[in-house]
Motif scaffolding. Structure first.
Motif, PDB file in Angstrom:
ATOM      1  N   VAL A  85       0.840  -1.203   0.000  1.00 46.09           N
ATOM      2  CA  VAL A  85       0.000   0.000   0.000  1.00 46.09           C
ATOM      3  C   VAL A  85       0.879   1.259   0.000  1.00 46.09           C
ATOM      4  O   VAL A  85       0.608   2.249  -0.705  1.00 46.09           O
ATOM      5  N   THR A  86       1.956   1.229   0.816  1.00 49.88           N
ATOM      6  CA  THR A  86       2.870   2.379   0.874  1.00 49.88           C
ATOM      7  C   THR A  86       3.495   2.645  -0.498  1.00 49.88           C
ATOM      8  O   THR A  86       3.632   3.796  -0.940  1.00 49.88           O
ATOM      9  N   THR A  87       3.879   1.570  -1.171  1.00 52.86           N
ATOM     10  CA  THR A  87       4.482   1.703  -2.518  1.00 52.86           C
ATOM     11  C   THR A  87       3.505   2.359  -3.483  1.00 52.86           C
ATOM     12  O   THR A  87       3.860   3.231  -4.292  1.00 52.86           O
ATOM     13  N   ILE A  88       2.234   1.936  -3.370  1.00 55.90           N
ATOM     14  CA  ILE A  88       1.212   2.514  -4.265  1.00 55.90           C
ATOM     15  C   ILE A  88       1.051   4.000  -3.992  1.00 55.90           C
ATOM     16  O   ILE A  88       1.002   4.827  -4.895  1.00 55.90           O
ATOM     17  N   PHE A  89       1.007   4.311  -2.631  1.00 56.21           N
ATOM     18  CA  PHE A  89       0.871   5.728  -2.278  1.00 56.21           C
ATOM     19  C   PHE A  89       2.059   6.551  -2.781  1.00 56.21           C
ATOM     20  O   PHE A  89       1.898   7.651  -3.291  1.00 56.21           O
ATOM     21  N   GLU A  90       3.249   6.026  -2.576  1.00 58.18           N
ATOM     22  CA  GLU A  90       4.465   6.743  -3.017  1.00 58.18           C
ATOM     23  C   GLU A  90       4.478   6.924  -4.537  1.00 58.18           C
ATOM     24  O   GLU A  90       4.900   7.970  -5.047  1.00 58.18           O
ATOM     25  N   ALA A  91       4.012   5.864  -5.200  1.00 51.18           N
ATOM     26  CA  ALA A  91       3.963   5.963  -6.667  1.00 51.18           C
ATOM     27  C   ALA A  91       3.019   7.072  -7.091  1.00 51.18           C
ATOM     28  O   ALA A  91       3.297   7.869  -7.995  1.00 51.18           O
ATOM     29  N   ASP A  92       1.861   7.132  -6.425  1.00 44.83           N
ATOM     30  CA  ASP A  92       0.907   8.196  -6.749  1.00 44.83           C
ATOM     31  C   ASP A  92       1.500   9.572  -6.452  1.00 44.83           C
ATOM     32  O   ASP A  92       1.343  10.526  -7.229  1.00 44.83           O
ATOM     33  N   LYS A  93       2.181   9.679  -5.281  1.00 46.28           N
ATOM     34  CA  LYS A  93       2.809  10.946  -4.933  1.00 46.28           C
ATOM     35  C   LYS A  93       3.877  11.351  -5.960  1.00 46.28           C
ATOM     36  O   LYS A  93       4.022  12.512  -6.338  1.00 46.28           O
ATOM     37  N   GLN A  94       4.669  10.356  -6.396  1.00 46.23           N
ATOM     38  CA  GLN A  94       5.739  10.624  -7.380  1.00 46.23           C
ATOM     39  C   GLN A  94       5.143  11.126  -8.687  1.00 46.23           C
ATOM     40  O   GLN A  94       5.659  12.053  -9.317  1.00 46.23           O
ATOM     41  N   ILE A  95       4.029  10.480  -9.077  1.00 47.88           N
ATOM     42  CA  ILE A  95       3.375  10.926 -10.324  1.00 47.88           C
ATOM     43  C   ILE A  95       2.939  12.374 -10.182  1.00 47.88           C
ATOM     44  O   ILE A  95       3.131  13.206 -11.083  1.00 47.88           O
ATOM     45  N   ILE A  96       2.367  12.697  -9.021  1.00 51.55           N
ATOM     46  CA  ILE A  96       1.892  14.062  -8.801  1.00 51.55           C
ATOM     47  C   ILE A  96       3.060  15.051  -8.791  1.00 51.55           C
ATOM     48  O   ILE A  96       2.992  16.134  -9.374  1.00 51.55           O
ATOM     49  N   ARG A  97       4.165  14.660  -8.089  1.00 52.21           N
ATOM     50  CA  ARG A  97       5.324  15.552  -8.044  1.00 52.21           C
ATOM     51  C   ARG A  97       5.886  15.790  -9.455  1.00 52.21           C
ATOM     52  O   ARG A  97       6.234  16.910  -9.828  1.00 52.21           O
ATOM     53  N   GLU A  98       6.016  14.694 -10.216  1.00 57.45           N
ATOM     54  CA  GLU A  98       6.540  14.821 -11.585  1.00 57.45           C
ATOM     55  C   GLU A  98       5.617  15.683 -12.448  1.00 57.45           C
ATOM     56  O   GLU A  98       6.060  16.496 -13.276  1.00 57.45           O
ATOM     57  N   GLN A  99       4.304  15.488 -12.207  1.00 58.75           N
ATOM     58  CA  GLN A  99       3.336  16.276 -12.969  1.00 58.75           C
ATOM     59  C   GLN A  99       3.489  17.760 -12.647  1.00 58.75           C
ATOM     60  O   GLN A  99       3.499  18.601 -13.544  1.00 58.75           O
ATOM     61  N   GLN A 100       3.622  18.072 -11.347  1.00 53.07           N
ATOM     62  CA  GLN A 100       3.791  19.472 -10.953  1.00 53.07           C
ATOM     63  C   GLN A 100       5.096  20.046 -11.489  1.00 53.07           C
ATOM     64  O   GLN A 100       5.153  21.197 -11.952  1.00 53.07           O
ATOM     65  N   ALA A 101       6.163  19.235 -11.443  1.00 55.52           N
ATOM     66  CA  ALA A 101       7.477  19.695 -11.943  1.00 55.52           C
ATOM     67  C   ALA A 101       7.424  19.962 -13.443  1.00 55.52           C
ATOM     68  O   ALA A 101       7.958  20.972 -13.939  1.00 55.52           O
ATOM     69  N   ASP A 102       6.764  19.066 -14.195  1.00 53.68           N
ATOM     70  CA  ASP A 102       6.666  19.258 -15.649  1.00 53.68           C
ATOM     71  C   ASP A 102       5.818  20.468 -15.987  1.00 53.68           C
ATOM     72  O   ASP A 102       6.101  21.214 -16.948  1.00 53.68           O
ATOM     73  N   LYS A 103       4.761  20.686 -15.207  1.00 58.12           N
ATOM     74  CA  LYS A 103       3.952  21.871 -15.461  1.00 58.12           C
ATOM     75  C   LYS A 103       4.750  23.148 -15.225  1.00 58.12           C
ATOM     76  O   LYS A 103       4.674  24.107 -15.993  1.00 58.12           O
ATOM     77  N   ALA A 104       5.535  23.139 -14.120  1.00 52.57           N
ATOM     78  CA  ALA A 104       6.391  24.300 -13.843  1.00 52.57           C
ATOM     79  C   ALA A 104       7.442  24.482 -14.947  1.00 52.57           C
ATOM     80  O   ALA A 104       7.733  25.601 -15.391  1.00 52.57           O
ATOM     81  N   LEU A 105       8.014  23.348 -15.379  1.00 49.00           N
ATOM     82  CA  LEU A 105       9.002  23.400 -16.460  1.00 49.00           C
ATOM     83  C   LEU A 105       8.383  23.939 -17.739  1.00 49.00           C
ATOM     84  O   LEU A 105       8.978  24.745 -18.453  1.00 49.00           O
ATOM     85  N   LYS A 106       7.163  23.487 -18.010  1.00 51.44           N
ATOM     86  CA  LYS A 106       6.468  23.953 -19.212  1.00 51.44           C
ATOM     87  C   LYS A 106       6.239  25.463 -19.151  1.00 51.44           C
ATOM     88  O   LYS A 106       6.481  26.187 -20.129  1.00 51.44           O
ATOM     89  N   GLU A 107       5.773  25.945 -17.981  1.00 49.23           N
ATOM     90  CA  GLU A 107       5.547  27.378 -17.841  1.00 49.23           C
ATOM     91  C   GLU A 107       6.852  28.163 -18.021  1.00 49.23           C
ATOM     92  O   GLU A 107       6.871  29.216 -18.667  1.00 49.23           O
ATOM     93  N   LYS A 108       7.931  27.628 -17.444  1.00 50.02           N
ATOM     94  CA  LYS A 108       9.222  28.296 -17.569  1.00 50.02           C
ATOM     95  C   LYS A 108       9.682  28.360 -19.026  1.00 50.02           C
ATOM     96  O   LYS A 108      10.126  29.405 -19.523  1.00 50.02           O
ATOM     97  N   LYS A 109       9.563  27.233 -19.719  1.00 46.97           N
ATOM     98  CA  LYS A 109      10.012  27.195 -21.115  1.00 46.97           C
ATOM     99  C   LYS A 109       9.101  28.035 -22.006  1.00 46.97           C
ATOM    100  O   LYS A 109       9.555  28.644 -22.983  1.00 46.97           O
ATOM    101  N   GLU A 110       7.802  28.053 -21.692  1.00 42.83           N
ATOM    102  CA  GLU A 110       6.905  28.890 -22.481  1.00 42.83           C
ATOM    103  C   GLU A 110       7.244  30.369 -22.302  1.00 42.83           C
ATOM    104  O   GLU A 110       7.212  31.150 -23.250  1.00 42.83           O
ATOM    105  N   LYS A 111       7.582  30.750 -21.035  1.00 39.14           N
ATOM    106  CA  LYS A 111       7.996  32.140 -20.792  1.00 39.14           C
ATOM    107  C   LYS A 111       9.302  32.439 -21.532  1.00 39.14           C
ATOM    108  O   LYS A 111       9.485  33.511 -22.136  1.00 39.14           O
ATOM    109  N   GLU A 112      10.236  31.482 -21.458  1.00 39.00           N
ATOM    110  CA  GLU A 112      11.511  31.643 -22.162  1.00 39.00           C
ATOM    111  C   GLU A 112      11.275  31.771 -23.657  1.00 39.00           C
ATOM    112  O   GLU A 112      11.902  32.581 -24.345  1.00 39.00           O
TER     113      GLU A 112
END
Length: 436
Positions: free
Chosen positions: A159-186
């Protein structure tokens, strides 16, 4: 006694007619003074023309000096052109790099966007799964359904692995969105800079063209002014040459008058001596001018006569063709295989040569009642008189032709009240002086 008186009276009459046949046309001091005044007037004009020539020389020297002084300015313009060209090259390279960076950013943004969309699908699937299974309750059921402690530990770990996996997906999603905004501004910044660089490039090119045009205009203006002053100097030199010829002509006429007056005075002295000795001789002078040549216009009364037979084909004044240029004389059409041209009045040939415009041309100066006149006979086929030659009214001086800038056989005849000049400001209508 009476017979002696009659004989004496007859002798005196013969002497007065024979010895002094030309006294009625005797040279007066007034005529001589008029010639001297005419010479002084020509010399005054020569001085004025020489002043103009000197001024033209000064203008040419000033222009040449300006050209030398402008060489430094032109050198600055050359350096400015070189600097502008370098900026254009550098900016063009920057623009090319920016365009490549923009394309790279577009690809990177597309890759990030693809990852975000893929995770969105995963997260959506997880949400649907939680909704269908009851979410956290299902995880409790999994933990409570363990058969042993080790099974419980295993289930917690899963169960912990599943939760961590979900958290990792969310973190990666947030990081990519931030990266996208940064590159779009650039990307937006680079596109803005690219547009600014392109605008600057166009301005630099415009500046470069203006600098080149300015340099070319400076040189062209100086060259044009120099050429204009050279042409003016040439015209003034020609006018000066004509004035010299006219001065020589009037000097010749003055010399002729002086010699004639001296001859008259000598004749008077001889007549007086002959009368005193009662042994006078009768003088018979003068010569007849042969006019046997055909198609020669008859000598007429008045100051001037027509210079050639034929109709007037073009009058004096502004023409209605050829750009409306001013016609400073009249044209007499050629009617016959050979058409002689005669001097319009007694005078002195001060110019007889081939001109690029007039063709074969003769200039004659006349002094009539103290007034200097100049007649011009242009486009002649042949010239029969040369410079320095005295001519009589009606004397054949050449033949009508089609030389120089002429569109057909004719005589171009000019009459000037005063000296001839390149501007032809003294030109008068021959029809006002000659009955055609």
């Amino acid at each position: 006694m009476k017979r002696r008186k009659v004989m004496a009276l007859a002798a005196a009459t013969v002497l007065s007619i024979g010895v002094f046949p030309h006294f009625a046309d005797a040279v007066s001091d007034r005529e001589i003074q008029e010639k001297r005044d005419a010479i002084n007037d020509i010399r005054s004009k020569q001085s004025a023309v020489q002043d103009k020539i000197n001024n033209a020389d000064q203008q040419i020297q000033q222009l040449q000096t300006q050209q030398k002084s402008l060489s430094a300015e032109i050198k600055k313009l050359d350096l400015a052109v070189e600097e502008t060209s370098g900026k254009i090259r550098s900016l063009s390279a920057d623009i090319q790099q920016t365009e490549q960076a923009v394309e790279t950013l577009k690809r990177e943004i597309a890759e990030v966007q693809a990852r975000i969309e893929k995770r969105n699908e995963i997260l959506k699937e997880r949400v649907r799964s939680l909704q269908e299974s009851g979410g956290v309750i299902s995880y409790l059921e999994v933990l409570l359904g363990s058969q042993s402690f080790s099974d419980f530990i295993d289930r917690i770990s899963a169960v912990t692995t599943i939760f961590e996996a979900d958290k990792q997906i969310i973190r990666e999603q947030q990081a990519d969105k931030a990266l996208k905004e940064k590159k779009e501004k650039e990307l937006t910044d680079k596109l803005s800079r690219l547009q600014a660089d392109l605008k600057e490039l166009e301005q630099l090119k415009q500046t470069l063209n203006e600098q080149i045009n300015q340099k070319n205009q400076l040189m062209a203006n100086l060259k044009q002014k120099e050429q204009e002053h050279y042409e003016l100097k040439m015209e003034l030199a020609e006018e000066q040459e004509l004035l010299k010829k006219q001065e020589a002509a009037v000097k010749y006429q003055l010399q002729q008058l002086m010699e004639k007056k001296w001859a008259e005075e000598a004749a008077k002295r001889r007549a007086a001596a002959s009368h005193t000795s009662s042994s006078g001789s009768v003088y018979s002078g003068g010569s007849s001018y042969s006019r046997s040549e055909s198609n020669v216009p008859p000598v007429t009364s008045g100051a001037f006569m027509r210079p050639a037979n034929g109709p007037v084909t073009s009058g004096f004044g502004y023409r209605s063709f050829g750009g409306g240029e001013f016609h400073a004389g009249i044209d007499i059409g050629k009617r016959g295989a050979v058409v002689p041209v005669v001097a319009a009045a007694d005078g002195y040939v001060f110019r007889s040569y081939f001109s690029s415009s007039y063709g074969n041309v003769i200039f004659i100066t006349h002094v009539i009642n103290g007034q200097v006149y100049t007649t011009v006979y242009a486009h002649l086929e042949a010239r029969l008189v040369g410079e320095g030659q005295a001519v009589r009214k009606g004397q054949v001086i050449g033949y009508m032709g089609n030389t120089g800038r002429s569109t057909g056989p004719h005589l171009h005849f000019e009459l000037h009240r005063g000296q001839w000049n390149p501007a032809k400001s003294n030109a008068v209508n021959p029809l006002d002086y000659i009955n055609f």
